[in-house]
Design an enzyme around this catalytic site. Sequence first.
Site, mmCIF file in Angstrom:
data_model
loop_
_atom_site.group_PDB
_atom_site.id
_atom_site.type_symbol
_atom_site.label_atom_id
_atom_site.label_comp_id
_atom_site.label_asym_id
_atom_site.label_seq_id
_atom_site.Cartn_x
_atom_site.Cartn_y
_atom_site.Cartn_z
ATOM 1 N N GLY A 103 0.805 -1.224 0.000
ATOM 2 C CA GLY A 103 0.000 0.000 0.000
ATOM 3 C C GLY A 103 0.834 1.268 0.000
ATOM 4 O O GLY A 103 2.060 1.232 0.097
ATOM 5 N N GLY A 105 2.521 3.631 1.588
ATOM 6 C CA GLY A 105 3.061 3.826 2.928
ATOM 7 C C GLY A 105 3.588 5.232 3.133
ATOM 8 O O GLY A 105 3.717 5.719 4.251
ATOM 9 N N ARG A 106 3.944 5.869 2.028
ATOM 10 C CA ARG A 106 4.419 7.263 2.149
ATOM 11 C C ARG A 106 3.938 8.083 0.964
ATOM 12 O O ARG A 106 4.596 9.028 0.531
ATOM 13 C CB ARG A 106 5.924 7.307 2.247
ATOM 14 C CG ARG A 106 6.568 6.614 1.094
ATOM 15 C CD ARG A 106 7.982 6.952 0.925
ATOM 16 N NE ARG A 106 8.545 5.941 0.038
ATOM 17 C CZ ARG A 106 9.785 5.860 -0.263
ATOM 18 N NH1 ARG A 106 10.615 6.721 0.237
ATOM 19 N NH2 ARG A 106 10.225 4.932 -1.075
ATOM 20 N N LYS A 126 4.370 12.482 -2.209
ATOM 21 C CA LYS A 126 5.214 11.378 -1.749
ATOM 22 C C LYS A 126 6.103 11.911 -0.625
ATOM 23 O O LYS A 126 6.876 12.842 -0.844
ATOM 24 C CB LYS A 126 6.060 10.844 -2.905
ATOM 25 C CG LYS A 126 6.874 9.601 -2.544
ATOM 26 C CD LYS A 126 7.416 8.933 -3.785
ATOM 27 C CE LYS A 126 8.336 7.774 -3.461
ATOM 28 N NZ LYS A 126 8.882 7.156 -4.684
ATOM 29 N N ARG A 196 3.651 13.954 -7.226
ATOM 30 C CA ARG A 196 3.652 13.161 -8.446
ATOM 31 C C ARG A 196 2.288 13.286 -9.125
ATOM 32 O O ARG A 196 1.272 13.484 -8.459
ATOM 33 C CB ARG A 196 3.906 11.687 -8.134
ATOM 34 C CG ARG A 196 5.098 11.446 -7.244
ATOM 35 C CD ARG A 196 5.589 10.041 -7.366
ATOM 36 N NE ARG A 196 4.726 9.050 -6.753
ATOM 37 C CZ ARG A 196 5.092 7.773 -6.610
ATOM 38 N NH1 ARG A 196 6.262 7.367 -7.070
ATOM 39 N NH2 ARG A 196 4.286 6.908 -6.027
ATOM 40 N N ARG A 203 -1.286 -0.309 -9.645
ATOM 41 C CA ARG A 203 -0.139 -1.178 -9.926
ATOM 42 C C ARG A 203 -0.605 -2.624 -10.092
ATOM 43 O O ARG A 203 -1.705 -2.965 -9.666
ATOM 44 C CB ARG A 203 0.828 -1.138 -8.733
ATOM 45 C CG ARG A 203 1.341 0.222 -8.399
ATOM 46 C CD ARG A 203 1.042 0.606 -6.953
ATOM 47 N NE ARG A 203 1.291 2.034 -6.738
ATOM 48 C CZ ARG A 203 2.498 2.565 -6.574
ATOM 49 N NH1 ARG A 203 3.544 1.763 -6.529
ATOM 50 N NH2 ARG A 203 2.657 3.847 -6.435
ATOM 51 N N ASP A 273 4.559 -4.378 -7.179
ATOM 52 C CA ASP A 273 3.921 -3.155 -6.668
ATOM 53 C C ASP A 273 4.517 -1.910 -7.306
ATOM 54 O O ASP A 273 4.016 -0.805 -7.101
ATOM 55 C CB ASP A 273 4.043 -3.074 -5.135
ATOM 56 C CG ASP A 273 5.484 -3.223 -4.667
ATOM 57 O OD1 ASP A 273 6.119 -4.232 -5.000
ATOM 58 O OD2 ASP A 273 5.979 -2.317 -3.981
ATOM 59 N N ASN A 274 5.582 -2.088 -8.078
ATOM 60 C CA ASN A 274 6.186 -0.949 -8.765
ATOM 61 C C ASN A 274 5.956 -1.019 -10.268
ATOM 62 O O ASN A 274 6.671 -0.385 -11.042
ATOM 63 C CB ASN A 274 7.685 -0.885 -8.462
ATOM 64 C CG ASN A 274 7.959 -0.513 -7.012
ATOM 65 O OD1 ASN A 274 7.112 0.086 -6.346
ATOM 66 N ND2 ASN A 274 9.129 -0.874 -6.514
ATOM 67 N N ASP A 283 7.660 4.856 -9.490
ATOM 68 C CA ASP A 283 8.448 4.606 -8.288
ATOM 69 C C ASP A 283 9.947 4.654 -8.554
ATOM 70 O O ASP A 283 10.623 3.634 -8.659
ATOM 71 C CB ASP A 283 8.051 3.280 -7.613
ATOM 72 C CG ASP A 283 6.776 3.459 -6.796
ATOM 73 O OD1 ASP A 283 6.112 4.499 -6.954
ATOM 74 O OD2 ASP A 283 6.441 2.566 -5.995
HETATM 75 P P1 AMP Z 1 9.118 0.926 -2.541
HETATM 76 O O1 AMP Z 1 10.304 0.077 -2.287
HETATM 77 O O2 AMP Z 1 9.382 2.409 -2.464
HETATM 78 O O3 AMP Z 1 8.357 0.547 -3.760
HETATM 79 O O4 AMP Z 1 8.157 0.675 -1.303
HETATM 80 C C1 AMP Z 1 7.604 -0.574 -0.991
HETATM 81 C C2 AMP Z 1 6.540 -0.376 0.040
HETATM 82 O O5 AMP Z 1 7.097 0.209 1.217
HETATM 83 C C3 AMP Z 1 5.409 0.546 -0.378
HETATM 84 O O6 AMP Z 1 4.257 0.069 0.226
HETATM 85 C C4 AMP Z 1 5.829 1.870 0.194
HETATM 86 O O7 AMP Z 1 4.760 2.748 0.387
HETATM 87 C C5 AMP Z 1 6.466 1.446 1.516
HETATM 88 N N1 AMP Z 1 7.450 2.416 1.978
HETATM 89 C C6 AMP Z 1 8.663 2.681 1.439
HETATM 90 N N2 AMP Z 1 9.297 3.651 2.129
HETATM 91 C C7 AMP Z 1 8.471 4.024 3.126
HETATM 92 C C8 AMP Z 1 8.535 4.979 4.186
HETATM 93 N N3 AMP Z 1 9.579 5.782 4.359
HETATM 94 N N4 AMP Z 1 7.477 5.055 5.021
HETATM 95 C C9 AMP Z 1 6.411 4.272 4.877
HETATM 96 N N5 AMP Z 1 6.287 3.352 3.911
HETATM 97 C C10 AMP Z 1 7.297 3.220 3.040
HETATM 98 MG MG MG Z 2 6.842 1.284 -4.589
#
Ligand code: AMP
Ligand code: MG
Length: 525
Positions: A103, A105-106, A126, A196, A203, A273-274, A283
């Site tokens: 989901g 997350g940020r 973001k 963004r 996704r 997810d990306n 992403d």
């Molecule tokens: P990513 O590797 O950026 O594609 O992130 C994978 C998952 O981790 C996604 O659900 C992101 O929203 C979550 N995520 C990555 N960095 C953070 C962060 N600093 N805080 C909260 N969630 C994160």
């Molecule tokens: Mg991601």
Amino acid sequence: MPNLLFNFDNRFTRELPADTETDNTRRQVLSACYSFVKPTQVKAPKLVAYSHEVAAQLGLSTTACESDSFTQVFSGNQLLDGMKPYAQCYGGHQFGNWAGQLGDGRAINLGEAVNDQNEHFVLQLKGSGETPYSRTADGLAVLRSSVREFLCSEAMFHLGIPTTRALSLVTTGESVVRDMFYDGRPREEPGAVVCRVAPSFLRFGSYELFSARGDINTLRQLVDYTIRTDFPHLGEPSVDVYLTWFSEVCERTAELIVHWMRVGFVHGVMNTDNMSILGLTIDYGPYGWLEDYDPNWTPNTTDASGRRYRFDNQSSVAQWNLFQLANALYPLIEQAEPLREILTHYATDYQNKVQAMRAQKLGLNQYDESLQKELHKVLQLVETDMTIFYRALANISTDKGEQSDQDLFTIVSDAYYDLDSISKHDMTRICSWLRQYQHHARLDGVTDLARKKAMNSVNPNYVLRNYLAQLAIDDAEQGNFDLIHTLLECLRHPYDVDERFEKFAVKRPDWARDRAGCSMLSCSS
Ligand code: AMP
Ligand code: MG
């Protein structure tokens, strides 16, 4: 705020099921596509840069973008009328393993702005703080990764590559703690928020999650919604339309990867997810650009041992990801054979597209297997800069008589990192390839000028070299944003030659060879 008026038409939240809980605790969210959340307020937001093109597409004037309201809104401090912020619920396969719910997350979606051409754009912050999907992390983003996302999404757009866009980059005036290399040495870094922009941020993992949970009802709602809003040309959803939709997703994905291969882009974290359902680059994390042509290169330190996401493996991984999407859609289709056929077709479609692209890179009418195979080897004999090589190759002439090896080689010599290290044997092999190439070009009968023009329209002169992004980050962390602006301007015309920017079209300097951020990156952003 008269100059920041948007028309919002929030289809996603209007038409899809919402999380019924509204508190912002981290949890599993069931039977819902999103949760309503509020962006976190920040102390002292400051606008670093914005994209004129994205602003124009959204109908925003320069005055609007340079207003205090703009900075307040796109740092998450203020909401405009019609914004109804939410975080999306999705899952994904990470490095080949099912990771369950991930989901936003940020990331926090502010709403869907509609421009005067009736195009919808989701505005997404973001780095705006916690959501129910933040798991163990803080929901924040650091300046380093935000500069990389901002510059690269705009660079990709100008290269003609499907991508999510970036409207703005704002620093928050707050610091964020990150252990960049997971080595127990955390440091405080400046926090930042990127806005963004994309028609949709769905996704592959958005569909996978409901399927994995056996929530076929929500899965169907989400698929039908996607087809009606983002693929309306396919007609009303039905089993047949699900299949044509999946074919189109495969085609768009193939096209996307071909573009990445054309310019030497390595995404670095092609988890499901990306992977955008629209076939956009999405992403921007530990991505990188091939400098010396090394098909095994991955910029991502987390991927260093398996190299799953290496340059040369991107199409195979994309197919693997599409296979996961097909599995997720199966309960709606209940026929394996047509899905399998579409996946098989992806491989041939990609092959055809990549071959056509490779012929174009050489300015030739047709793909020639042996010429391309030998080039693939020649580029790896010694450290050769991919971007410079193709630009230089466009200068090879077909109407010159016999040329010595030395004369031929001089034309491409700029592309080599260490001329002294080239053995006589390798030099002969490079020159022999150059002669073969000249021969093919001559047979095509295209004028040198026309071939050069064609090649220079697909082989960029400027890409966001890893070290350039890092230099911009180094300055930005000291409060100097000039290089961000200069690079943004340079990357607006990546196929041109511009005297002002020629220093960005040269090989990576030696100091950048092993420096963090220039040759290897972590996911810690
Ligand atoms: P990513 O590797 O950026 O594609 O992130 C994978 C998952 O981790 C996604 O659900 C992101 O929203 C979550 N995520 C990555 N960095 C953070 C962060 N600093 N805080 C909260 N969630 C994160
Ligand atoms: Mg991601």
